[in-house]
Design a protein around this motif. Structure first.
Motif, PDB file in Angstrom:
ATOM      1  N   TRP A  27     -16.917   7.525  34.697  1.00 34.86           N
ATOM      2  CA  TRP A  27     -17.079   6.235  34.027  1.00 34.86           C
ATOM      3  C   TRP A  27     -15.838   5.373  34.176  1.00 34.86           C
ATOM      4  O   TRP A  27     -14.719   5.830  33.929  1.00 34.86           O
ATOM      5  CB  TRP A  27     -17.397   6.475  32.555  1.00 34.86           C
ATOM      6  N   ALA A  35     -24.778  10.993  21.345  1.00 35.67           N
ATOM      7  CA  ALA A  35     -25.306  10.021  22.307  1.00 35.67           C
ATOM      8  C   ALA A  35     -26.098   8.964  21.553  1.00 35.67           C
ATOM      9  O   ALA A  35     -26.962   9.297  20.754  1.00 35.67           O
ATOM     10  CB  ALA A  35     -26.196  10.724  23.331  1.00 35.67           C
ATOM     11  N   ALA A  61     -27.867   4.731  21.615  1.00 35.48           N
ATOM     12  CA  ALA A  61     -28.516   3.748  22.471  1.00 35.48           C
ATOM     13  C   ALA A  61     -28.665   2.429  21.742  1.00 35.48           C
ATOM     14  O   ALA A  61     -29.231   2.382  20.654  1.00 35.48           O
ATOM     15  CB  ALA A  61     -29.893   4.258  22.884  1.00 35.48           C
ATOM     16  N   ALA A  89     -27.355  10.716  28.983  1.00 41.17           N
ATOM     17  CA  ALA A  89     -28.272   9.575  29.070  1.00 41.17           C
ATOM     18  C   ALA A  89     -29.660   9.973  28.574  1.00 41.17           C
ATOM     19  O   ALA A  89     -30.316   9.195  27.862  1.00 41.17           O
ATOM     20  CB  ALA A  89     -28.338   9.057  30.504  1.00 41.17           C
ATOM     21  N   ALA A 129     -29.607  10.069  24.788  1.00 40.13           N
ATOM     22  CA  ALA A 129     -29.660   8.713  24.234  1.00 40.13           C
ATOM     23  C   ALA A 129     -31.072   8.145  24.337  1.00 40.13           C
ATOM     24  O   ALA A 129     -31.572   7.520  23.388  1.00 40.13           O
ATOM     25  CB  ALA A 129     -28.659   7.815  24.953  1.00 40.13           C
ATOM     26  N   VAL A 168     -32.956   3.561  30.759  1.00 41.12           N
ATOM     27  CA  VAL A 168     -31.501   3.510  30.658  1.00 41.12           C
ATOM     28  C   VAL A 168     -31.010   2.478  31.667  1.00 41.12           C
ATOM     29  O   VAL A 168     -31.393   2.509  32.838  1.00 41.12           O
ATOM     30  CB  VAL A 168     -30.866   4.890  30.943  1.00 41.12           C
ATOM     31  N   GLY A 183     -24.098   4.502  33.703  1.00 38.19           N
ATOM     32  CA  GLY A 183     -23.354   5.270  32.713  1.00 38.19           C
ATOM     33  C   GLY A 183     -23.331   4.547  31.387  1.00 38.19           C
ATOM     34  O   GLY A 183     -24.056   3.569  31.184  1.00 38.19           O
ATOM     35  N   PRO A 184     -22.476   5.019  30.492  1.00 40.57           N
ATOM     36  CA  PRO A 184     -22.414   4.391  29.173  1.00 40.57           C
ATOM     37  C   PRO A 184     -21.850   2.975  29.241  1.00 40.57           C
ATOM     38  O   PRO A 184     -21.220   2.589  30.229  1.00 40.57           O
ATOM     39  CB  PRO A 184     -21.486   5.316  28.386  1.00 40.57           C
ATOM     40  N   GLN A 209     -22.150   5.674  24.169  1.00 38.71           N
ATOM     41  CA  GLN A 209     -23.137   4.650  23.858  1.00 38.71           C
ATOM     42  C   GLN A 209     -23.731   4.034  25.119  1.00 38.71           C
ATOM     43  O   GLN A 209     -23.017   3.478  25.952  1.00 38.71           O
ATOM     44  CB  GLN A 209     -22.494   3.570  22.992  1.00 38.71           C
ATOM     45  N   TYR A 210     -25.051   4.123  25.222  1.00 36.37           N
ATOM     46  CA  TYR A 210     -25.799   3.623  26.368  1.00 36.37           C
ATOM     47  C   TYR A 210     -26.572   2.362  25.996  1.00 36.37           C
ATOM     48  O   TYR A 210     -26.892   2.129  24.831  1.00 36.37           O
ATOM     49  CB  TYR A 210     -26.795   4.682  26.860  1.00 36.37           C
TER      50      TYR A 210
END
Length: 193
Positions: free
Chosen positions: A23, A59, A61, A97, A100, A116, A120-121, A145-146
């Motif tokens: 990331w 995780a 979202a 992911a 999330a 998603v 990545g996040p 956090q996604y």
């Protein structure tokens, strides 16, 4: 013979490490958190599970309906504030992911069409909570956090995990929304523009 749960644990742990290593943090503060999360995972082979104390990976979202310019927030029963959806990793989760996305489906009631966004996040956030109960010491959530994109005009349905669940325009988040959630919404909006 290796048990299925140990294989799952190491698979999710390996995914968390790979995600965080790969990331590109947007700033120095987020990069410091990224390194802290990696140190945690290196020190704790159980670092993705809620049983890991005093900290564990979670995780979450932020569900966004880009077409309508809105985000879905939950009024969290334990925290009493409007937050993004998400929570603890579960034994069936094989990726962060995926965790999330599972949380987003469970807590939003939107069963189809959630995806998603990105590779990545969007953001990391470290915060203290009492996830083990009011009479237990605080834990630290190392939240990944996604951004999850909902289909246009998706209809959310409140779950037992929320006091309330509502769509809010990007520019009209509830007054008691904390700085972290506001920053997450800003980053998500930027990513979708």
């Amino acid at each position: 013979m290796i048990s299925r749960s140990l294989t799952t644990v190491s698979g999710l742990q390996a995914d968390a490490v790979a995600v965080l290593r790969g990331w590109q943090a947007p700033d120095a503060e987020q990069d410091l958190l990224r390194h802290d999360y990696l140190d945690h995972l290196d020190a704790r082979p159980d670092g993705v599970w809620r049983s890991c104390r005093p900290a564990h990976i979670t995780a979450s979202a932020l569900v966004a309906d880009a077409a309508a310019g809105r985000v879905l927030l939950t009024l969290h029963p334990k925290v009493g504030r409007w937050l993004q959806l998400g929570g603890h990793c579960e034994p069936e989760d094989t990726t962060l992911a995926g965790a999330a996305l599972r949380e987003a489906r469970e807590e939003s009631g939107i069963a189809e069409g959630l995806t998603v966004f990105g590779d990545g996040p969007v953001k990391l956030d470290r915060h203290a909570v009492r996830c083990a109960g009011k009479d237990q010491p605080e834990n630290t959530h190392l939240d990944v956090q996604y951004l999850i994109v909902a289909p246009a005009d998706a209809v959310a349905r409140i779950s037992e995990e929320s006091l309330d669940l509502r769509w809010f325009p990007w520019d009209a988040l509830p007054d008691d929304t904390d700085t972290s959630v506001r920053r997450l919404a800003d980053l998500a909006r930027l990513a979708l523009s």
